[in-house]
Every structure is written in structure tokens, then in C-alpha cells.
Design an enzyme around this catalytic site. Structure first.
Site, short mmCIF file in Angstrom:
data_model
loop_
_atom_site.label_atom_id
_atom_site.label_comp_id
_atom_site.label_asym_id
_atom_site.label_seq_id
_atom_site.Cartn_x
_atom_site.Cartn_y
_atom_site.Cartn_z
N ASP A 113 0.81 -1.22 0.00
CA ASP A 113 0.00 0.00 0.00
C ASP A 113 0.84 1.27 0.00
O ASP A 113 0.35 2.34 -0.35
CB ASP A 113 -0.93 0.02 1.22
CG ASP A 113 -2.03 -1.03 1.12
OD1 ASP A 113 -2.10 -1.70 0.08
OD2 ASP A 113 -2.81 -1.17 2.07
N GLU A 334 -3.16 -9.84 -8.03
CA GLU A 334 -2.25 -10.09 -9.17
C GLU A 334 -0.89 -9.44 -8.95
O GLU A 334 0.12 -9.92 -9.46
CB GLU A 334 -2.85 -9.52 -10.47
CG GLU A 334 -4.18 -10.11 -10.88
CD GLU A 334 -5.37 -9.35 -10.31
OE1 GLU A 334 -6.46 -9.44 -10.90
OE2 GLU A 334 -5.22 -8.68 -9.27
#
Length: 463
Positions: A113, A334
Site C-alpha cells: 500500500d 495479481e
């Protein structure tokens, strides 16, 4: 970490945790050797030790950790993770120190993040790899959009608490729209205003025959829209105290009305205005830290539905003569476990070495750090930072908790300012960039380069 301990101590004895969601409490430990480590070198993911989600809070948990440490004769525990995992590290270090347990607790910054950073921690490992992976996929979609010229692609990207991933992906690919959650919160935009800002770009492009485009949507967007953030906060409190009453009310409409009894009128009206699917997603079980599971909220589909409705209204008023057809995507897992970029691989080795040096000097409650990341590996500076200096108070499970403060996108920072200066141009045209796959072999300026965010932050951006 293995290489570091062997280098600074001359010993190859290192225990690794093989567990799962139960964390330190009842996981298995194995002695690690060079042969085992060679299987995992420079591979993506976290499957060598799996992902732990346990929040260490109770005395029973802390005492169990002490029991395991003594049983195995450990002199250090390295906790690798984001703000919540490293909050665990800080709390565990304090408890061990109070109980005079001779075991160092060291943290390493790991989160895709990008929200675990400060003046000492320039970035967390995983961010560079994930965003480069997402940017390849976004570039592929941009090329297809420019070829077919008939769809708007709404792409939701990981990043629950900050928009670092979305911003970096925009810098790498130049989409027509990229929403930045922090900016929306700063401007106090309503959901309707956010949708209108998208519709304006859609209509402007359509006016010149461009009924296609690419829009990036941060995963945590809804929490940053002030009215939505208040709704989620109130729902969190309501579910803490009235979960059974709300969730056992019956149909979705009944569940919604049961929740509305325990939130403000403004939030209740917003909740009622949302599609039933979004209402249900907002009521789902919270994660282990008491947060709404925003990855399960299909924000990209909500925006598509609302943009479609607004465009339809404009069609009826004859102020819009184009077409709007949209496809939704969610790029999350992914990228989170992709094979690491050269930068991340080098950074991880350096963090592991720094962690081992901190252990050697019997430091505890520190996070390993490596700075000067844009200056070339030979100029990197390794060290450690007390974790407690990064902490603040947040509301979790209806209670105030000391946790590491998340780093949000700095709206006055150079990465955002560069994006802000360019987004009008990107909205109108097809300034798309196609990064392609991560490069591992070739010139260092191609294969070992870090991400745009770091380069802009440290005046190393050459574009």
C-alpha cells in the site's frame, strides 16, 4: 535476514516461523539453512511463512509468546509487515522489556500500500513490485482502449487507507482519470460531486468523438468521501454494539433499516440511497482490526452505475450526444505476490542485514530502515528507528488504540503536484504510457530503477 545474521555473527542458526493466521501463538518453527533459503530467493509472495493476521493484545497472548521464545531459545523475533504488524512488534517489545525477557523484537516495513513511510522509512518493500505489475496491466488496457475506442475501463487498485498505488500507477501510465482519495477528502467532496467530476471528463472526450477512456479508482475511496466515511464509522460502532440485531433482521432492506436505527439521519439517508449490493457489502463482517473490508465493496461498479445514470440524464436534456459503455476491473492480488523487482530484491536484502545488525547490538522495539534509496546501492544508509515514534491513537473495534500512523498521499508533495499539473492534459488526450513487464536483465538504469514516487520525492526524476 539469514545472510545478515550469518555475516555479523558467523552462525547459520536461524529459526523461521511456519504458520498461518494464528501467528506466534501456535505456529511451527523450523531451523533454516542455506539450502532451504535458496528455494525462496527473489521469489514473490509470502508463502515461506504465510500471512499472520493476529492482533496481539491480551496478556494471555503475550505470555504465550514468551513461552514459545523460551522453548526455542530465541534471542530475536523479526516481525515483517505493515502498520498493524509493526504495532504488534512495538507492543510485544514493550512487554518483553517489562518482563525482562532477553529477546529482541525488530520490525521490517512490508506493505504494497505504500502507507508505511516517514522521514526515516522512505518506502516499504513490495510497493515497487506491485505498482510496476499493475502498471503493466493498466498499460495493456490503455492500448486496447485506444485500439477498440468503445469502452471506458474503471480499474480499482489496492490501497485501503491511502492512494499511493493509484498515484504511482497514474505517474507510470497517464490514464484519463485517477481519483486520489486524500484530495477528495481535503475538498470535502460528496459522492455525487465525485461522480460529476468523472462525467465531465466523459462528456468532454465524447464531444470530440472519444467514447472511451481509462479511470483508476483507489480501493479505499469510499472511506475518504466525508459523508461515506462518517457512514462507515457509524456503522462500525453500530455493529460493535448491535451486530446480532442488525444482521438477523432478514432481507437486505430489513437489515438496512435495522442499521439505520443506530446511525445519524444523514448517514441513514445515504445508506438507503445506495444499491442493495453496496448496502450488503457495507454490512459484512469487519476484518481482524475492526475495519470495513473495503476490498469487498465494488466501488468501481458503484461509480459506473452512477455515471451511467447521470449520463442518461444528460442525454435526455440533449446536452450529451455520445455513448457510455463501461467495463470494471479490480487489480489486487495479481500484484501483491508478483516476482519482486530488482529494486525490491536489493532493498529486502539490505533490510534483512540491517535487522540482523540491530539484533546483534541487542536493540528492541526498532524498525530496520534503509535510506538514500534513489542514490544507488553503494550510497544506501542502513539503520534502525524506534517504532513508538511512528504511533498515534486510532479508533478500533469501538475503542481507542495506539497504532502506527498511516502515511497518506501528501497533497503538497512533489509526486501529487506533478500529477496535478499533468492530469488535465491526460484527461483530454491519449498520453498513455505502456511500461510493459518488469525488467530484470540489462542496463541498471532500466532494470534497477525505483518508482516515480520515490524519484520525485527525492529530486531524482529524469522524465
Amino acid at each position: 535476514i539469514f545472510d545478515g545474521i550469518k555475516a555479523v555473527t558467523g552462525s547459520s542458526k536461524l529459526y523461521g516461523f511456519l504458520g498461518g493466521p494464528s501467528g506466534l501463538v501456535d505456529g511451527k518453527y523450523i531451523e533454516i539453512d542455506q539450502g532451504l533459503m535458496s528455494k525462496y530467493r527473489n521469489t514473490g509472495g509470502f508463502d515461506i511463512i504465510q500471512s499472520g493476521r493476529t492482533k496481539l493484545e491480551s496478556t494471555e497472548q503475550f505470555d504465550k509468546c514468551i513461552e514459545v521464545v523460551k522453548k526455542l531459545g530465541l534471542n530475536a523475533v523479526i516481525i515483517i509487515g505493515g502498520d498493524d504488524s509493526n504495532t504488534n512488534a512495538a507492543v510485544l517489545a514493550e512487554y518483553f522489556a517489562a518482563k525482562k525477557v532477553g529477546c529482541s523484537i525488530i520490525g521490517c516495513p512490508k506493505t504494497i500500500d505504500g502507507d508505511l513511510k516517514n522521514e526515516y522509512i522512505e518506502t516499504s518493500f513490495g510497493f515497487d513490485t506491485a505498482v510496476k505489475t499493475y502498471s503493466e496491466l493498466i498499460g495493456n488496457i490503455e492500448r486496447d482502449a485506444n485500439s477498440a475506442q468503445k469502452y471506458w475501463h474503471f480499474i480499482k487498485l489496492m490501497g485501503r487507507s491511502a492512494s499511493h498505488i493509484g498515484l504511482e500507477a497514474a505517474l507510470q501510465t497517464h490514464p484519463n482519470i485517477c481519483l486520489i482519495s486524500e484530495e477528495i477528502k481535503e475538498k470535502k467532496m460528496t459522492l455525487e460531486q465525485v461522480v460529476l467530476s468523472i462525467v465531465e471528463v466523459v462528456m468532454e472526450r465524447s464531444s470530440v468523438g472519444k467514447n472511451f477512456g481509462v479511470a483508476l479508482v483507489p480501493e479505499g475511496l469510499v472511506e475518504f468521501i466525508p459523508e461515506f466515511g462518517i457512514l462507515i464509522s457509524e456503522l462500525n460502532e453500530a455493529l460493535v454494539h448491535h451486530e446480532a440485531e442488525i444482521k438477523n433482521a432478514g432481507k437486505i432492506a430489513d437489515i438496512t433499516e435495522a442499521a439505520c436505527k443506530h446511525i445519524s439521519e444523514t448517514s441513514a439517508n445515504l445508506l438507503r440511497s445506495l444499491p442493495e449490493g453496496i448496502q450488503l457489502q457495507l454490512m459484512l463482517e469487519r476484518d481482524s482490526h475492526g475495519n470495513v473490508q473495503v476490498s469487498l465493496i465494488e466501488t468501481e461498479k458503484l461509480l459506473i452505475d452512477m455515471v451511467s445514470e447521470m449520463v442518461l440524464e444528460e442525454l435526455k436534456k440533449h446536452s450529451f450526444k455520445g455513448k457510455f459503455a463501461a467495463l470494471s476491473h479490480f487489480f489486487g492480488y495479481e500484484g501483491r505476490c508478483a516476482a519482486p523487482s530488482n529494486f525490491d530484491a536489493d532493498y529486502c536484502y539490505s533490510l534483512g542485514y540491517a535487522a540482523s545488525v540491530l539484533v546483534l547490538h541487542k536493540k528492541t522495539g526498532y524498525m530496520a530502515s534503509v535510506r538514500n534509496l534513489t542514490k544507488g546501492i553503494e550510497n544506501w544508509i542502513a539503520g534502525g528507528v524506534p517504532i513508538t515514534m511512528m504511533m498515534n491513537i486510532e479508533r478500533r473495534h469501538g475503542k481507542d488504540k495506539a497504532v502506527i500512523q498511516k502515511a497518506l498521499v501528501d497533497l503538497n508533495g512533489k509526486p501529487f503536484k506533478y500529477f496535478e499539473a499533468k492530469r488535465g492534459e491526460w484527461a483530454k488526450g491519449e498520453e498513455y504510457l505502456y511500461p510493459g513487464p518488469i525488467q530484470y536483465f540489462g542496463p541498471t538504469e532500466v532494470c534497477d530503477v525505483t518508482n516515480y514516487t520515490l524519484m520525485l520525492e527525492h529530486d531524482a526524476f529524469l522524465h
